[in-house]
Structures are given as C-alpha cells and as structure tokens.
Write an enzyme that holds these catalytic residues in place. Structure first.
Site, mmCIF file in Angstrom:
data_model
loop_
_atom_site.group_PDB
_atom_site.id
_atom_site.type_symbol
_atom_site.label_atom_id
_atom_site.label_comp_id
_atom_site.label_asym_id
_atom_site.label_seq_id
_atom_site.Cartn_x
_atom_site.Cartn_y
_atom_site.Cartn_z
ATOM 1 N N SER A 1 0.813 -1.213 0.000
ATOM 2 C CA SER A 1 0.000 0.000 0.000
ATOM 3 C C SER A 1 0.855 1.276 0.000
ATOM 4 O O SER A 1 1.604 1.516 -0.932
ATOM 5 C CB SER A 1 -0.955 -0.044 1.195
ATOM 6 O OG SER A 1 -1.884 0.997 1.140
ATOM 7 N N ALA B 1 -10.001 9.458 8.043
ATOM 8 C CA ALA B 1 -9.385 10.722 7.630
ATOM 9 C C ALA B 1 -8.300 10.491 6.584
ATOM 10 O O ALA B 1 -8.057 11.337 5.720
ATOM 11 C CB ALA B 1 -8.807 11.446 8.838
ATOM 12 N N ASN B 2 -7.656 9.303 6.617
ATOM 13 C CA ASN B 2 -6.582 9.007 5.669
ATOM 14 C C ASN B 2 -7.073 8.790 4.240
ATOM 15 O O ASN B 2 -6.270 8.595 3.319
ATOM 16 C CB ASN B 2 -5.770 7.790 6.131
ATOM 17 C CG ASN B 2 -6.586 6.503 6.193
ATOM 18 O OD1 ASN B 2 -7.584 6.336 5.490
ATOM 19 N ND2 ASN B 2 -6.170 5.576 7.048
ATOM 20 N N ARG C 1 -5.222 5.397 23.153
ATOM 21 C CA ARG C 1 -5.442 3.999 22.791
ATOM 22 C C ARG C 1 -4.094 3.326 22.555
ATOM 23 O O ARG C 1 -3.146 3.978 22.104
ATOM 24 C CB ARG C 1 -6.330 3.877 21.543
ATOM 25 C CG ARG C 1 -5.814 4.566 20.320
ATOM 26 C CD ARG C 1 -6.736 4.402 19.114
ATOM 27 N NE ARG C 1 -6.660 3.065 18.555
ATOM 28 C CZ ARG C 1 -5.794 2.693 17.610
ATOM 29 N NH1 ARG C 1 -4.905 3.548 17.134
ATOM 30 N NH2 ARG C 1 -5.811 1.464 17.137
ATOM 31 N N PRO C 2 -4.017 2.029 22.849
ATOM 32 C CA PRO C 2 -2.762 1.332 22.597
ATOM 33 C C PRO C 2 -2.543 1.134 21.099
ATOM 34 O O PRO C 2 -3.483 0.861 20.358
ATOM 35 C CB PRO C 2 -2.951 -0.013 23.302
ATOM 36 C CG PRO C 2 -4.431 -0.215 23.363
ATOM 37 C CD PRO C 2 -5.046 1.143 23.434
ATOM 38 N N SER C 3 -1.308 1.289 20.645
ATOM 39 C CA SER C 3 -0.990 1.015 19.248
ATOM 40 C C SER C 3 -1.202 -0.467 18.963
ATOM 41 O O SER C 3 -1.013 -1.318 19.825
ATOM 42 C CB SER C 3 0.474 1.389 18.970
ATOM 43 O OG SER C 3 0.898 0.840 17.742
ATOM 44 N N THR D 1 0.627 -1.972 16.720
ATOM 45 C CA THR D 1 1.881 -2.508 16.165
ATOM 46 C C THR D 1 3.128 -2.181 16.981
ATOM 47 O O THR D 1 4.121 -2.884 16.882
ATOM 48 C CB THR D 1 2.092 -1.949 14.743
ATOM 49 O OG1 THR D 1 2.016 -0.515 14.785
ATOM 50 C CG2 THR D 1 1.031 -2.477 13.782
ATOM 51 N N ARG E 1 -1.057 5.795 21.865
ATOM 52 C CA ARG E 1 -1.314 6.952 21.002
ATOM 53 C C ARG E 1 -2.251 7.929 21.718
ATOM 54 O O ARG E 1 -3.257 7.509 22.302
ATOM 55 C CB ARG E 1 -1.918 6.504 19.672
ATOM 56 C CG ARG E 1 -0.999 5.538 18.906
ATOM 57 C CD ARG E 1 -1.524 5.242 17.512
ATOM 58 N NE ARG E 1 -0.721 4.222 16.862
ATOM 59 C CZ ARG E 1 0.432 4.429 16.237
ATOM 60 N NH1 ARG E 1 0.922 5.656 16.197
ATOM 61 N NH2 ARG E 1 1.092 3.435 15.660
#
Length: 560
Positions: free
Chosen positions: A72, A394-395, A524-526, A528, A533
C-alpha cells in the site's frame, strides 16, 4: 483416498521447504494490512498466505478467494500480502489466528500439523476431491514478481486449488473482481473499467442544466504516488467524460513509489507532493496511495507556498452524504424521510480519529453517526448494517455500501417511475442513486471510483473546491506517541473513546479536557508498537498541543 492424503501432505511439506522462515526472524502478525515487512523477507509469509487462501476457498465450497501482493502506502522496499474473502471484503477475522500460526510455523512439519489440525476443526476435506480457486494480483513493486511466484506455490500446495494470475492491478480492482465473480457477474478488468466509466457518465448526464451557470473548472491533476493507480488512470482517462485529467507521479518511471508523494504523504505532511508546483495553484488536485485504495484532495494554497488546503476522508464523506441525502429527499419528499416512497436507514460510521467538526456537521444534518474501533474491518462491518452505510477514515480510505435489499427496491422504483413518470425529478434521483451504487466500489475503499464520484457530485452541485472546503472548518488536532513498557495495560471502551483501565486515567483525561474550549482527547494502545497513542482536539493549535502534552504526561506517569 490414502494415496491422495499422502500426496497432499507431501505437497504442503514441499511448498514450506521452498520458502523456509529465517531463524530469529521477525514474527508475522495478520492485521488490517495483512502481512507486511521488507519485500525480500516476505517469501515465507506470502507462500503460506496462498495456502490459507486456498483452504478458505475449500471451506467456502470452491468460491473464489483473492490474494493481493502490496504494501500500500509503505516505502518501495517493503511488500505485503492481503487475503480477499469471497464477499470481496477482508479475510474473516476468525481466520486471522490461523493465518498467524501458519506464517510463523518454524518448520515444514510444524506447518503441516497446523494445517491438518485446522482442517479437521473446520471440516475441510484435504483429499483433492473438492476444487478451490484463488485470484492473484500484485502492484508495481520490484519484489512483486518473486512474491507472486511464492503465492502461487502456496495455493498449488493444496491439491484441487487453482491459482489464477489476474496481473498487475490496484488492490480495489482485485476485491471488486472476487466479489463480482462470486455473484456470477462479469469480473474482468475491462468490466471494471466499463462499469465505473459508464456509471460516472450516467450521473453526469443527469446533472441539472442551469441557464447561465458558472461551471466548475473541469481540469483535475492527479498524484498517482508513482504506483499502480496512476498507471490505470492513464489507461482510461481519455474515456472519462467531461474531465480533463492530468496524471503526475504516474508510475511510468518519473519517481519512486510513495516517496514524497501519494495520499498518505499529502494527508499527514499537508504539503505539496513531488511533481506539483506554483503553476498548479489554480486547480483541484487529487492524490492516490501506492495501491489506490486511499484518496484525498488538495489545493496548493498559493503560487508562493508549498502548503496545501487539504480535503481528507472526513470531508469526502460529508460531500457524499449531502449528495445521497438530497437524492433520498427528492424521492421521498423532505417531510417523509422514514416512511416515504423509499424508506431508508442511512448511517455514517466514523472512528475516534474523525475530526470533531465533521461529526458535529453530520449530526446537525440529523444523520445517524455510529462509532467503531479504529480499523477498516470494523467500519466496513458496521456499514453493512444499514440500507446505505458510508464510512471514511481521515486518511482517505472509505466507501459507500448499498444493501442488496435496498438496491433491489431502488431498481423496482426506477422501473416503475420510468413507465409512469419518466424524466421526473424522482425518476432522475433514483437513477442517480442506482448509478452511484454501480460507481462506488462495494467491496473496499477505491481511490479511482471514489475520485469519479467526487467529480460527479461537484459537477451535480455546481461547486468549486472552495465551496467544498467551506462545508465546515476542522478543529486543530495533535497526535503524540508515548513509549510504555506494556501497551496492553490500556483497555478502552466506547469505540476507543474512553479508557476503563488503568483505573483513574479517564478521570484525569476528563479533567484536562475541561480546561479547553472544544476540547476532546482520547488514548489507545498502538496495534503494532509498544506505544500509547494520544489524540487531542481543541479550538486552537496551541490548545490542542497543550492538551495532548498534558494527557501524555499522565499516561507516562501511570504506565511509563
């Protein structure tokens, strides 16, 4: 029968031996992005993903399943693999642990045992008596050909499975093909192009003719991220009615995939991508990501500046909502939204990262806005609950889903109106909605079809880029990452918008939010990294920065 089982075991062992895991290599974990890593290291994971896809097809009675080789918006050195389920969506979450286990099996024999155990649990017959089919595609990355071969060997390791190379495609094209094939519809790339071009033309033909209207500029400049989306758009741009499309970073060798260009770069950095300059400041610009499943729009702020006016996924969603809502109002009459000619449950789905101004805008329209945890798989699943469900991150990844029941009702209504009220405003609105359901990809976010729907709606409304920007003003926001020893100590609720553990943290966050006008913040926890975050919004950039930092300090003190 015993001989066939023996052959099956040998085939699995042989495929696993061709792509052995590196001792001490990184562990693979299947998520929204599938498996991703440096392309040269991806052979084992891609081969095993091919086997997972073949087994999934067997489980589903031979329905087509897809495998797309892409990373991607990641740098060109990376690559990855995603499995497309039979409905054209993402791999069933129930199968993700099996995909993880297979990708990380340390030896061919351990891989064989995992497959045999899983096949028994899932009642999948492994004796070659049933057929399976897997459609494969890749993007333009240099490691793609090698990994395509690995995927084919993984598919062929399941006796009775057939691997079909569909060529170099955008990710959304393969998702569309799998969905159409399993519905008995035409499913070639030529069919995909015909469908999006014809439905786009249909909407344009239904644009109201207004005498003396100041028509919007039909020039559109597209940043193709030096990827597959730019190449595909170059193929078809001459066939697209009433748009003067110019493709930059087209993928024909003028730059490096995703390097200082593409939707992810433009949306995060909010600066002009490579290949664009002051001379473009008068025009609308769109940007795809490397595999063309994300779309954002932008305008160069001035001829002396590299900054841009960004239109992200939130504002694309808002534009689509206004258009669809207007067609429903025309069909039903504004005073009968719930019990008119075409009763419709219309829902908008967002995550906590959606800008608060967009959420307020949508709620003020009287729309049902639902929230899910971060991740396309959650958004898509929720959108399927509605007659019309629309989601965008949003991305720039998102789409509009029309239920089969709704489309069937809409087709009946269109047919009825064409016999007794042809050309009426109701008839035209019904035709626009039908064309929209054909244009926008029903399987996944699709930059190419999404871009065409944006252009059709702007022409329908007679809007300039500035009109679109003026829908609402985004609240300033700030994102931070806090390194922690154990990110799993954070447990969230309410679609990740509130913390329930550790105890007391949410109260501290609420206390900080209370100090700011239009304040909003969540942690919130990432998924990866070993980080938490932090996202904050407030009425000014300085306030958003301050709120994010204050909350980050609380997280660091409690979990650091």
């Amino acid at each position: 029968m015993a001989e066939q089982k023996k052959q099956q075991r040998a085939a699995l062992l042989e495929a696993a031996s061709l792509f052995p895991l590196s001792p001490g290599g990184a562990r693979f974990s299947y998520g929204t992005a599938g498996f991703r890593a440096e392309g040269a290291t991806m052979g084992p994971a891609v081969c095993r993903a091919g086997t997972v896809a073949a087994l999934r097809s067997l489980k589903l009675g031979g329905a087509a399943v897809g495998v797309v080789i892409t990373a991607s918006h990641n740098p060109v050195r990376d690559n990855g693999v995603k499995i497309v389920d039979a409905d054209g969506g993402m791999l069933s979450q129930v199968w993700e642990p099996f995909a993880d286990a297979l990708a990380n099996a340390p030896t061919p024999d351990s891989l064989l045992q995992i497959v045999l155990k899983f096949a028994k649990e899932e009642e999948i017959t492994l004796d070659g008596s049933h057929s399976a089919q897997v459609l494969l595609a890749r993007d333009t990355r240099p490691t793609g050909e090698y990994l395509l071969d690995a995927a084919m060997k993984g598919v062929n390791a399941v006796i009775g499975a057939v691997a079909v190379d569909m060529g170099i495609l955008t990710t959304p094209q393969l998702h569309w093909m799998v969905r159409c094939k399993n519905r008995g519809l035409k499913s070639s790339e030529a069919d995909y192009f015909s469908q999006v071009i014809d439905s786009f033309r249909c909407i344009l033909d239904l644009v109201p003719k207004v005498e003396g209207a100041d028509f919007m500029n039909n020039r559109l400049i597209v940043d193709g991220a030096n990827g597959i989306g730019g190449l595909k758009l170059e193929e078809i741009k001459q066939k697209i009615s009433r748009l003067d499309i110019h493709v930059r970073n087209s993928g024909r060798g003028e730059g490096i995939l995703n390097e200082k260009c593409g939707a992810d770069f433009v949306q995060k950095e909010k600066v002009v991508p490579l290949g664009f300059g002051p001379a473009d400041s008068a025009f609308r610009c769109a940007s795809f990501d490397g595999d063309a499943d994300r779309l954002v729009y932008f305008r160069i702020a001035s001829s002396s500046d590299t900054r841009i006016d960004l239109v992200d996924g939130d504002k694309i969603l808002s534009l689509f909502v206004l258009f669809i809502r207007e067609q429903l109002d025309i069909i039903n009459g504004k005073d009968n939204p719930g019990n008119g000619v075409l009763p419709t449950r219309f829902g908008v789905i967002q995550t906590a990262y959606a800008n608060g101004a967009s959420t307020d805008f949508l709620k003020n329209l009287g729309l049902e806005v639902a929230f899910t945890p971060t991740g396309v798989k959650y958004l898509h699943k929720k959108a399927l609950e509605y007659d019309i469900g629309i989601y965008f991150e949003a991305n720039g990844h998102g789409t509009v889903l029309f239920s089969d029941h709704f489309v069937s009702q809409l087709e009946s209504l269109t047919s009825e109106l064409s016999s007794k009220a042809v050309g009426s405003s109701q008839h035209q609105a019904a035709m626009r909605l039908l064309a929209t359901s054909q244009l926008i990809n029903q399987a996944i976010g699709d930059a190419l079809s999404g871009m065409l729907l944006v252009e059709a709606v702007l022409q329908y409304k007679g809007w300039s880029f500035q009109n679109w920007c003026d829908l609402y003003t985004d609240l300033p926001s700030r994102q931070l990452k806090v390194k922690v020893q154990d990110r799993t100590a954070i447990i969230t609720t309410d679609a990740e918008r509130r913390v329930c553990e550790p105890s007391g943290l949410q109260e501290l966050i609420d206390g900080e939010i209370a100090n700011y006008s239009h304040g909003r913040c969540f942690v919130r926890p990432s998924g990866t990294e070993d980080v938490v975050r932090v996202y904050a919004e407030a009425s000014t950039e300085e306030a958003a920065d301050s709120l994010a930092k204050q909350v980050a300090q609380h997280v660091e003190r409690i979990l650091g």
